[in-house]
Structures are given as C-alpha cells and as structure tokens.
Design an enzyme around this catalytic site. Structure first.
Site, PDB file in Angstrom:
ATOM      1  N   HIS A 187      82.995  29.205  56.113  1.00 63.29           N
ATOM      2  CA  HIS A 187      83.796  29.368  57.327  1.00 63.29           C
ATOM      3  C   HIS A 187      84.919  28.337  57.348  1.00 63.29           C
ATOM      4  O   HIS A 187      84.909  27.377  56.583  1.00 63.29           O
ATOM      5  CB  HIS A 187      82.944  29.253  58.598  1.00 63.29           C
ATOM      6  CG  HIS A 187      82.284  27.911  58.799  1.00 63.29           C
ATOM      7  ND1 HIS A 187      81.011  27.619  58.369  1.00 63.29           N
ATOM      8  CD2 HIS A 187      82.723  26.770  59.393  1.00 63.29           C
ATOM      9  CE1 HIS A 187      80.705  26.374  58.694  1.00 63.29           C
ATOM     10  NE2 HIS A 187      81.724  25.831  59.313  1.00 63.29           N
ATOM     11  N   GLU A 210      80.202  25.720  69.895  1.00 65.73           N
ATOM     12  CA  GLU A 210      80.883  26.450  68.840  1.00 65.73           C
ATOM     13  C   GLU A 210      80.681  27.942  68.987  1.00 65.73           C
ATOM     14  O   GLU A 210      79.715  28.402  69.591  1.00 65.73           O
ATOM     15  CB  GLU A 210      80.403  25.993  67.475  1.00 65.73           C
ATOM     16  CG  GLU A 210      78.940  26.279  67.256  1.00 65.73           C
ATOM     17  CD  GLU A 210      78.636  26.327  65.772  1.00 65.73           C
ATOM     18  OE1 GLU A 210      78.327  25.270  65.234  1.00 65.73           O
ATOM     19  OE2 GLU A 210      78.716  27.415  65.186  1.00 65.73           O
ATOM     20  N   HIS A 231      88.215  21.710  59.671  1.00 65.57           N
ATOM     21  CA  HIS A 231      87.495  21.571  58.400  1.00 65.57           C
ATOM     22  C   HIS A 231      87.373  22.916  57.698  1.00 65.57           C
ATOM     23  O   HIS A 231      87.582  23.965  58.300  1.00 65.57           O
ATOM     24  CB  HIS A 231      86.108  20.945  58.609  1.00 65.57           C
ATOM     25  CG  HIS A 231      85.129  21.794  59.363  1.00 65.57           C
ATOM     26  ND1 HIS A 231      84.969  21.714  60.728  1.00 65.57           N
ATOM     27  CD2 HIS A 231      84.255  22.741  58.947  1.00 65.57           C
ATOM     28  CE1 HIS A 231      84.027  22.566  61.114  1.00 65.57           C
ATOM     29  NE2 HIS A 231      83.583  23.219  60.056  1.00 65.57           N
TER      30      HIS A 231
HETATM   31 CO    CO Z   1      81.640  24.040  60.354  1.00 66.53          CO
END
Ligand code: CO
Length: 141
Positions: A6, A42, A79
């Site tokens: 991801h 998230e 990231h």
């Molecule tokens: Co992550």
C-alpha cells in the site's frame, strides 16, 4: 519482497479524503481501524482488481507522528509499504546493508499484520514500511 502492499497518505480530514478517493477515483473502502497506541485512524481503499491499496492516515492526537507530519509537510504521501514473507529476515538484511530500522522487533500493524519501518535517510528520502500479512484465517483456507 512480494509486492507493493500500500501507499500511506497523511490526511487531516479522513471522511473528506475517503469521499474524494471514492467519488473521484472510484476506489472502495475496505477496512478502517483505530491504532490507539500510535494515535492514528486509518482507512484502506482498494480498486476493482487485486493490487496495492491506498492507506489514508489521520491523527487522533496532536502527538501522533501523522499530526507532526501534517504540521511539517501538510497532507500527502507519507510512506510506501512493501509486502514481505519474512519480516525479521528482511529487517536483518536491511540492517546488514546499513539501513536502520525504526523498531528493534516488528510491531502490530493493520489487520493483524506485522510491520516495521526503515529510516528514510537510509532509503533515498522515502519512509519504507515492511508488512508481513497475518496468516489467513482457517475459514479462508
Ligand atoms: Co502503512
């Protein structure tokens, strides 16, 4: 490394970001999770075909790394996560290559996965996450 798992994107407004990616890119929300220890909520979004997901990350506390990222850089890519079969083995080979790992041992990630991060200063400015997915549940086998 087996694949890109991801891409993590820091957002201030999680609901607004989910709506953007659903309506503008046609992604679908597959999972949400609150990680209290890191102060992050998230949301995982996916396309129609198997492939890398988009992970939206919003802070739940001002001390969260995502809050600090937003203060410093604003919303954006935070990231890139790579899927691995054996996180400890890959972390060991990173260390052998003088890439510093954030944690000495893997920590709990999304959906029962194990994760660790490599230092962006040792990775060309990219915060690299390594993800070892949770083993499939018995019902999936
Ligand atoms: Co992550």
């Amino acid at each position: 490394m087996t694949s890109i798992d991801h891409v993590g994107v820091a957002v201030a407004d999680l609901a607004g970001a989910i709506a953007f990616y659903e309506s503008t890119l046609g992604l679908r929300l597959t999972h949400t999770e609150v990680n209290r220890s890191s102060g992050i909520t998230e949301a995982m979004l996916a396309g129609d075909e198997p492939g890398a997901c988009l992970q939206l990350l919003a802070p739940t506390t001002p001390s969260s790394v995502i809050a600090k990222f937003l203060d410093r850089s604003g919303p954006g890519v935070q990231h890139v996560a790579f899927r691995v079969d054996d996180l400890e083995a890959v972390s060991g080979s990173f260390r052998t290559s003088r890439v510093r790992m954030l944690y000495e041992h893997a920590v709990a990630g999304t959906s029962g996965s194990l994760i660790n991060f490599a230092h962006p200063k040792d990775c060309g400015g990219v915060l690299i996450e390594l993800v070892q997915p949770a083993p499939p549940a018995p019902s999936d086998q």
